[in-house]
Scaffold this motif. Structure first.
Motif, short mmCIF file in Angstrom:
data_model
loop_
_atom_site.label_atom_id
_atom_site.label_comp_id
_atom_site.label_asym_id
_atom_site.label_seq_id
_atom_site.Cartn_x
_atom_site.Cartn_y
_atom_site.Cartn_z
N SER A 33 12.27 54.45 1.65
CA SER A 33 12.32 53.18 0.94
C SER A 33 13.41 53.21 -0.14
CB SER A 33 10.97 52.88 0.31
OG SER A 33 11.02 51.71 -0.46
N LYS A 34 13.48 54.31 -0.87
CA LYS A 34 14.49 54.45 -1.93
C LYS A 34 15.90 54.53 -1.34
CE LYS A 34 11.24 57.06 -4.82
NZ LYS A 34 10.93 58.41 -5.36
N ILE A 35 16.05 55.34 -0.29
CA ILE A 35 17.37 55.52 0.31
C ILE A 35 17.88 54.23 0.93
CG2 ILE A 35 18.64 56.73 2.14
CD1 ILE A 35 16.75 59.12 1.62
N ASP A 36 16.98 53.50 1.56
CA ASP A 36 17.33 52.21 2.17
C ASP A 36 17.99 51.30 1.13
OD1 ASP A 36 17.41 49.75 3.46
OD2 ASP A 36 15.42 49.93 4.31
N ILE B 206 21.65 62.45 6.78
CA ILE B 206 22.22 61.10 6.79
C ILE B 206 22.45 60.59 5.37
CG2 ILE B 206 21.80 58.70 7.46
CD1 ILE B 206 20.17 59.86 9.85
N SER B 207 21.47 60.77 4.51
CA SER B 207 21.59 60.24 3.14
C SER B 207 22.65 61.00 2.35
CB SER B 207 20.24 60.29 2.43
OG SER B 207 19.77 61.62 2.31
N ASN B 208 22.74 62.32 2.54
CA ASN B 208 23.75 63.09 1.81
C ASN B 208 25.16 62.68 2.20
OD1 ASN B 208 21.91 64.56 0.31
ND2 ASN B 208 21.86 66.29 1.71
N GLU B 209 25.37 62.41 3.48
CA GLU B 209 26.68 61.91 3.93
C GLU B 209 27.04 60.64 3.17
OE1 GLU B 209 26.69 61.18 8.08
OE2 GLU B 209 26.75 63.29 8.66
N ALA B 210 26.10 59.72 3.14
CA ALA B 210 26.36 58.42 2.51
C ALA B 210 26.56 58.56 1.00
CB ALA B 210 25.20 57.47 2.80
N ILE B 211 25.73 59.36 0.36
CA ILE B 211 25.82 59.51 -1.09
C ILE B 211 27.15 60.16 -1.50
CG2 ILE B 211 24.84 60.76 -3.06
CD1 ILE B 211 22.07 60.33 -1.65
N ASN B 212 27.61 61.16 -0.72
CA ASN B 212 28.89 61.81 -1.02
C ASN B 212 30.05 60.83 -0.86
OD1 ASN B 212 27.69 64.26 -1.62
ND2 ASN B 212 27.89 65.05 0.46
N LEU B 213 30.00 60.03 0.20
CA LEU B 213 31.05 59.04 0.41
C LEU B 213 31.06 58.00 -0.71
CD1 LEU B 213 31.29 58.10 4.20
CD2 LEU B 213 33.19 58.65 2.66
N ASP B 214 29.87 57.57 -1.09
CA ASP B 214 29.76 56.59 -2.17
C ASP B 214 30.37 57.15 -3.46
OD1 ASP B 214 28.32 54.07 -3.38
OD2 ASP B 214 27.72 55.75 -4.65
N GLU C 44 31.16 54.22 7.68
CA GLU C 44 30.25 55.37 7.75
C GLU C 44 28.91 55.09 7.07
OE1 GLU C 44 30.65 58.19 9.42
OE2 GLU C 44 32.53 57.38 10.20
N ILE C 45 28.94 54.46 5.90
CA ILE C 45 27.69 54.24 5.17
C ILE C 45 26.85 53.18 5.86
CG2 ILE C 45 26.67 53.52 2.96
CD1 ILE C 45 29.03 54.78 1.54
N ILE D 47 21.97 51.96 9.01
CA ILE D 47 21.23 51.49 10.19
C ILE D 47 20.44 52.64 10.81
CG2 ILE D 47 21.40 50.38 12.44
CD1 ILE D 47 21.98 48.57 10.02
N HIS D 48 20.96 53.86 10.75
CA HIS D 48 20.17 55.02 11.22
C HIS D 48 18.93 55.22 10.35
CE1 HIS D 48 23.58 56.01 13.84
NE2 HIS D 48 22.80 56.90 14.43
N ILE D 49 19.11 55.05 9.03
CA ILE D 49 17.96 55.14 8.13
C ILE D 49 16.95 54.03 8.43
CG2 ILE D 49 17.23 54.81 5.72
CD1 ILE D 49 18.25 57.62 6.22
#
Length: 372
Positions: A57-60, A118-126, A283-284, A289-291
């Motif tokens: 829920s938080k990551i979404d 998945i979340s770490n990929e997105a957070i690093n890119l952000d 990427e994010i 959508i995977h999340i």
């Protein structure tokens, strides 16, 4: 920021014959319906699913916020050009034909591991985009300051292309030259009073060097001992002493290069930011959508139980029928509200797990997806 498209991501038990009704009756049949394919994951225990549900829920929300920020950045820095692509597809095509990337996110891993990857990929890119944007903003600010120096009025602009060595008394132990930007409506007052503003101003030393629509730029020579007094007196008169400027050949050469250097650096960092932000958007959004797929799977098990037997649908709303978005959700609740049991109608939470993880409890699993 207004979305370009909205979706419901809806999960219903396989035992319900729902697809025909969704196609033909929801919003009078005026909704595009797509199957949303979710693979089977390594489930673990129900308690672990509850924990993952809270984290999902938080990551979404976090990834949705990140995407909105990236879109805002790209809208600010892109003069034209499209960026809404994911895996070389238009973003809407990608969402509507979603397939789990099992080569990148292997299904033999636990749900917890997949969420972390998945979340770490997105957070690093952000984080990379935010750093790049901050660097670009600094470079842009430096360029704008250099541009003001080059193109502003005579009270602020760089004087390196205006003054000449003969405008100054150079290499004197006792004498100095000050530049004064005088508002044009004060020109007569300046001529009458500059010689007596302080002691030891050299008579008739005021020399008009340049002018623009607002100011006349004069040089005035005087004894160094009274330089600060003359500056203070000029300010009291509402003249603009250009104390930021000292005639120095080496310094002037640096100032001549400043505009070109700041412009080059601003453009370089802007191009880097655009490339990175476009990549991050792709990427994010892919991560998001995977999340969404994992979250829907987890919530469906918590709602409908084991073994996992449910169908997932993507219901599309274009801008022209956004007005039917909330109405359609009401129709869904009216049609499938019985899945929440009698208690759903009187507001009680029947599902132990759902009540723990979802304060906005619905009688079935449904999430909004807004593409910006």
């Amino acid at each position: 920021m207004e979305p370009i498209c909205k979706y419901f991501l809806l999960s219903l038990p396989e035992s319900i014959d729902s697809k025909d009704w969704l196609k033909q009756s929801l919003n009078n049949g005026d909704c595009q319906l797509n199957d949303f394919k979710i693979p089977e994951f390594q489930i673990g225990t129900l308690d672990s699913l509850v924990q993952e549900s809270e984290e999902l829920s938080k990551i979404d929300v976090q990834l949705q916020t990140s995407i909105s920020k990236i879109v805002d950045i790209l809208n600010n820095v892109l003069e034209n050009g499209s960026f809404r692509t994911v895996n070389s597809k238009n973003v809407l095509d990608y969402v509507e034909t979603f397939n789990w990337n099992s080569s990148k996110y292997r299904l033999d891993k636990s749900i917890k591991s997949l969420v972390e990857i998945i979340s770490n990929e997105a957070i690093n890119l952000d984080s990379d985009v935010r750093t790049s944007y901050s660097n670009y903003q600094t470079a842009k600010s430096n360029f704008l300051a250099a541009d003001r120096k080059r193109n502003g009025d005579l009270s602020i602009k760089s004087l390196h292309d205006i003054v000449k060595p003969e405008d100054f008394i150079l290499d004197s132990e006792n004498l100095t030259t000050i530049l004064i930007a005088v508002p044009k409506n004060m020109n007569d007052d300046f001529k009458k009073s500059y010689e007596t503003l302080t002691p030891f101003v050299i008579p008739r030393s005021a020399k008009l060097i340049s002018f623009d629509q607002e100011y006349n730029l004069y040089s005035v020579s005087l004894f160094k001992k009274y330089e600060q007094d003359f500056i203070n007196g000029s300010r009291e008169k509402k003249w603009q002493p250009r104390i930021d400027f000292t005639y120095n050949e080496e310094k002037l050469n640096e100032m001549r290069k400043e505009f070109d250097l700041t412009k080059t650096n601003e453009q370089k960092l802007k191009n880097e930011l655009i490339r990175l932000a476009k990549t991050a958007y792709s990427e994010i959004l892919n991560n998001w959508i995977h999340i969404k797929a994992i979250r829907t799977y987890v919530e469906s098990i918590l709602r409908y139980g084991l073994p996992p037997q449910f169908n997932c649908f993507l219901i599309k709303f274009n801008k022209q029928n956004f007005k039917n978005f909330d109405k359609s959700k009401t129709e869904l609740i009216k049609k499938f509200g019985y899945l929440g049991g009698d208690g759903f109608e009187n507001g009680s939470n029947l599902n132990e797990y759902a009540s723990l993880v979802d304060p906005d409890f619905e009688p079935f699993v449904i999430y909004n997806i807004e593409i910006v």
